[in-house]
Design an enzyme around this catalytic site. Structure first.
Site, PDB file in Angstrom:
ATOM      1  N   ASN A 158       0.775  -1.353   0.029  1.00 19.79           N
ATOM      2  CA  ASN A 158       0.043   0.102  -0.144  1.00 19.79           C
ATOM      3  C   ASN A 158       0.693   0.970  -0.006  1.00 19.79           C
ATOM      4  OD1 ASN A 158       0.796  -0.600   2.652  1.00 19.79           O
ATOM      5  ND2 ASN A 158      -1.065   0.070   3.687  1.00 19.79           N
ATOM      6  N   LYS A 181      12.292  -7.952   0.845  1.00 22.04           N
ATOM      7  CA  LYS A 181      11.169  -8.738   0.006  1.00 22.04           C
ATOM      8  C   LYS A 181       9.918  -7.857  -0.155  1.00 22.04           C
ATOM      9  CE  LYS A 181       7.439 -10.752   0.195  1.00 22.04           C
ATOM     10  NZ  LYS A 181       6.328 -10.405  -0.597  1.00 22.04           N
ATOM     11  N   GLY A 235       2.285  -5.364   7.737  1.00 21.07           N
ATOM     12  CA  GLY A 235       1.260  -6.191   7.219  1.00 21.07           C
ATOM     13  C   GLY A 235       0.255  -6.408   8.064  1.00 21.07           C
ATOM     14  N   GLU A 257       4.782  -4.126  12.476  1.00 21.49           N
ATOM     15  CA  GLU A 257       3.673  -2.998  12.291  1.00 21.49           C
ATOM     16  C   GLU A 257       2.417  -3.632  11.578  1.00 21.49           C
ATOM     17  OE1 GLU A 257       1.331  -0.763  10.939  1.00 21.49           O
ATOM     18  OE2 GLU A 257       2.781  -0.170   9.446  1.00 21.49           O
ATOM     19  N   CYS A 291      -3.114   1.047   7.234  1.00 22.27           N
ATOM     20  CA  CYS A 291      -3.505   0.496   8.573  1.00 22.27           C
ATOM     21  C   CYS A 291      -3.734   1.748   9.452  1.00 22.27           C
ATOM     22  CB  CYS A 291      -2.227  -0.252   9.132  1.00 22.27           C
ATOM     23  SG  CYS A 291      -0.703   0.741   8.961  1.00 22.27           S
ATOM     24  N   GLU A 388     -10.861  -4.692   9.878  1.00 23.99           N
ATOM     25  CA  GLU A 388     -10.183  -3.662   9.127  1.00 23.99           C
ATOM     26  C   GLU A 388     -10.920  -3.500   7.503  1.00 23.99           C
ATOM     27  OE1 GLU A 388      -5.545  -1.782   8.739  1.00 23.99           O
ATOM     28  OE2 GLU A 388      -6.073  -4.113   8.795  1.00 23.99           O
TER      29      GLU A 388
END
Length: 484
Positions: A158, A181, A235, A257, A291, A388
């Site tokens: 994102n 990655k 993620g 996070e 997030c 979410e």
């Protein structure tokens, strides 16, 4: 630079040991434009062997990199900061193409993400320890800080630039080598960032980038390698929990996070103009795919109708379309799965009695678009109250007093960020102290700042990125006792 020339100028291989190379089995990942569903380009798809080669490269230069003078590391970060500024337009266009956000938002991300390089270029030379005399006078106590060591970084789709710079910046500053990655949906910006760091002279092997569609196999192998010393992940909470379990085998230093379910509290004394402006920022940044996005709008019953009306008018006025088109303020969601999930959450809420103020539908003949949506009368058992949303949907519920507002806000397993709008100073303090959240934004719709510690509590993870605290995640403390 136009779209075709930008894409043709990309290195689309793996970046391992300072060299661009194809994957060991020749397979590729197709990178899609979420506004059209068409393939932009294809990139190398790393195998387990490629991942190990990247870690080999990082391990091989770790000791030499750790011994590099702090000022040299600082200058590399500063040079990267300046080069990114020069190439801001092309980086923004690349982000918009692979992720979908409007160009203006992509340019904002370049500015924000690049600040981590500037901030940590200034923090490098401030890594320090201490010297003291033991209480009984028998020895001298010396503490020093040293780089943790080779670090595996897993970044999300994102914020393709900022989620990388906020990890890479402090790692370079601390003297850690890296294997990165990036998300397979949006790897192009990270590959371009690797080119920038290569150009400014970051030594070979310090940064290695291995996009892969075989994430579980490749990451699992690296996490189990005893040479790896740290794992940092941004993620979903579900994936984060699995990674923490895997990291226990080698007792890795871990930063997580993870997800959020941010409450947005509007009290009766709030400046409603500021509250609506803040709501647009907190909800619609990145089409709600963040997030930190406001997920639950908790509004005092005395001002709820007026807030919903104003907010609905603003959301209805947004222009949905491809992020490169003029005037577009809302781009597509990342893929069909994301679009379907948002649709399911809205349909569930309306089936339980929620009212649609504006929006409420998927839109567009191609791509993954969803209308900016405001819902009222959202029942407490609706799925989107607890999950979410990750889309442009704003559910509004009401409260009658401060205590209830706090109960509703804290009624979630997550605790990343909360937003509070009030003009009462005492309430600002009371509510900020009472919220179970790693961050609180008061009378503003954006909380992220390179100079501040970003991170959450509860199921939103642990560790901090940015601020004075950010570099500590990449440093170990060593104590030396010296007999006089």
């Amino acid at each position: 630079m136009n779209e075709s020339s930008l894409l043709s100028s990309l290195n689309t291989g793996l970046f391992v040991g300072g060299e661009w190379r194809e994957g060991s089995d020749g397979k590729q990942i197709d990178v899609e434009d979420p506004a059209t569903g068409k393939v932009l380009t294809s990139i190398a798809d790393a195998t387990v062997e490629d991942g190990v080669a990247a870690l080999d490269a990082a391990v091989a230069v770790q000791a030499e990199w750790a011994a590099t003078p702090p000022r040299e590391r600082a200058e590399l970060l500063r040079s990267a900061f300046e080069l990114i500024n020069e190439r801001a337009d092309e980086l923004a266009l690349l982000m918009t193409l692979e992720m979908g956000k409007p160009l203006a938002q992509s340019k904002g991300e370049v500015t924000y993400g690049n600040e981590f390089f500037r901030w940590f270029s200034e923090e490098v030379v401030r890594i320090h320890g201490r010297y003291s005399v033991s209480p009984d006078g028998s020895s001298r106590l010396l503490t020093m800080k040293q780089p943790v060591g080779p670090t595996l970084m897993i970044t999300p789709w994102n914020f393709p630039l900022a989620m990388g710079t906020r990890k890479i910046g402090p790692a370079i500053a601390a003297g850690c080598t890296m294997v990165v990655k990036p998300a397979s949906q949006t790897p192009l910006t990270m590959l371009r960032l690797a080119q920038v760091l290569e150009e400014v002279g970051v030594p070979k092997g310090v940064l290695n980038v291995v996009p892969t569609s075989r994430t579980g196999d490749v990451m699992g192998r690296l996490i189990s390698d005893p040479r790896l010393r740290k794992l940092t992940f941004t993620g979903s909470t579900g994936v984060g929990k699995k990674l923490v379990e895997q990291s226990a085998e080698q007792l890795l230093r871990v930063s997580m996070e993870l997800g959020g379910n941010a409450p947005f509290l509007v009290f009766p004394d709030a400046d409603l103009d500021k509250a609506v402006d803040g709501a647009m920022l907190a909800k619609m940044r990145n089409m709600g795919e963040a997030c930190t996005a406001a997920n639950r709008f908790l509004v005092h019953e005395d001002v709820a109708d007026e807030f919903a009306r104003r907010f609905g008018e603003r959301m209805a006025a947004e222009k949905v379309g491809r992020g490169t088109d003029e005037g577009v303020t809302v781009g597509p969601l990342i893929d069909q799965k994301a679009k379907d999930k948002v649709s399911e959450l809205v349909d569930d809420a309306t089936s339980r009695g929620a009212s649609v103020v504006t929006g409420g539908r998927a839109t567009g003949e191609a791509g993954y678009f969803y209308e900016p949506t405001v819902l009222t009368d959202v029942p407490a058992d609706a799925d989107l109250v607890h999950e979410e949303i990750f889309g442009p949907v704003a559910p509004i519920t009401t409260f009658s007093d401060e205590d209830k507002a706090l109960r509703l806000a804290n009624d979630t397993e997550y605790g990343l960020v909360a937003y509070v709008f009030t003009t009462d100073l005492g309430r600002m303090i009371r509510v900020s102290e009472g919220l179970q959240s790693g961050m609180v934004a008061v009378n503003q719709g954006i909380i992220s700042n390179a100079a501040a510690p970003f991170g959450g509590v509860k199921h939103s993870g642990f560790g901090r990125e940015g601020g004075f605290e950010g570099i500590e995640e990449y440093l170990s403390v060593k104590y030396v006792g010296i007999a006089p």
